[in-house]
Design a protein around this motif. Sequence first.
Motif, mmCIF file in Angstrom:
data_model
loop_
_atom_site.group_PDB
_atom_site.id
_atom_site.type_symbol
_atom_site.label_atom_id
_atom_site.label_comp_id
_atom_site.label_asym_id
_atom_site.label_seq_id
_atom_site.Cartn_x
_atom_site.Cartn_y
_atom_site.Cartn_z
ATOM 1 N N SER A 47 8.163 1.166 7.481
ATOM 2 C CA SER A 47 6.958 1.385 7.283
ATOM 3 C C SER A 47 6.243 2.290 6.330
ATOM 4 O O SER A 47 5.172 2.001 5.716
ATOM 5 N N ASP A 48 7.229 3.145 5.860
ATOM 6 C CA ASP A 48 6.882 3.942 4.665
ATOM 7 C C ASP A 48 6.921 2.939 3.340
ATOM 8 O O ASP A 48 5.910 3.146 2.456
ATOM 9 N N GLU A 49 7.510 2.089 3.181
ATOM 10 C CA GLU A 49 7.845 1.277 2.142
ATOM 11 C C GLU A 49 6.597 0.127 2.145
ATOM 12 O O GLU A 49 5.888 -0.005 1.110
ATOM 13 N N GLU A 50 6.101 -0.317 3.553
ATOM 14 C CA GLU A 50 4.754 -0.874 3.593
ATOM 15 C C GLU A 50 3.715 -0.211 3.071
ATOM 16 O O GLU A 50 2.776 -0.735 2.305
ATOM 17 N N VAL A 51 3.531 1.112 3.391
ATOM 18 C CA VAL A 51 2.346 1.864 2.959
ATOM 19 C C VAL A 51 2.327 2.123 1.230
ATOM 20 O O VAL A 51 1.323 2.017 0.740
ATOM 21 N N SER A 52 3.617 2.279 0.822
ATOM 22 C CA SER A 52 3.422 2.721 -0.573
ATOM 23 C C SER A 52 3.267 1.439 -1.433
ATOM 24 O O SER A 52 2.730 1.477 -2.201
ATOM 25 N N HIS A 53 3.445 0.087 -0.903
ATOM 26 C CA HIS A 53 3.214 -1.138 -1.441
ATOM 27 C C HIS A 53 1.773 -1.270 -1.047
ATOM 28 O O HIS A 53 1.192 -1.876 -2.163
ATOM 29 N N ALA A 54 1.191 -0.878 -0.246
ATOM 30 C CA ALA A 54 -0.215 -1.110 -0.096
ATOM 31 C C ALA A 54 -1.306 -0.230 -0.845
ATOM 32 O O ALA A 54 -2.225 -0.378 -1.246
ATOM 33 N N GLU A 55 -0.730 0.924 -1.404
ATOM 34 C CA GLU A 55 -1.486 1.727 -2.146
ATOM 35 C C GLU A 55 -1.659 1.185 -3.664
ATOM 36 O O GLU A 55 -1.224 0.561 -4.343
#
Length: 163
Positions: free
Chosen positions: A155-163
């Motif tokens: 989920s941290d990876e998904e958030v960093s890709h969304a930014e």
Amino acid sequence: MHTMKDKRWFTAEIRPLLDTMYRIAYTLLNNDADAQDAAQAAMEQAYISLDRLKDRTKFRPWLLRILKNECYGMLRQRKHTVSLDELPEQGEEPFDSLDLKSAFCALSPESRLCITLYYFEGYSISEIAAILNEPEGTVKSRLSRARKSMRHMLSDEEVSHAE
């Protein structure tokens, strides 16, 4: 010395476990050659120690415990050496792109082993506990913590890709 009947029984019992042994060893060692070596060493040790197995119905957990111990022995030896290939380049992040495989690899060896036995090999909690020679509660805790950790990393990876 083992009889021909023992040799045939051992061969018949171990043959269906060869792929499982390799996957478990690879899960812990993360290296093809080491996984093959560990599986081979575990087979040799099991055959030499076959007379110590009192209940042949428990061959599978007994063999996989031998394999686990062999892998941990190899990991202990590895701690004393670091390959130059394993060192990150200066300024390089350890995981440039965190995906399921890298999240799995980031887990402790014990957690990776529990995940592999449960999800990939299809063992039950009680069977894993027998293989690892640990309480069922420990196995359940490791699985739970591993799932939570992987969810968090992904989920941290998904958030960093969304930014």
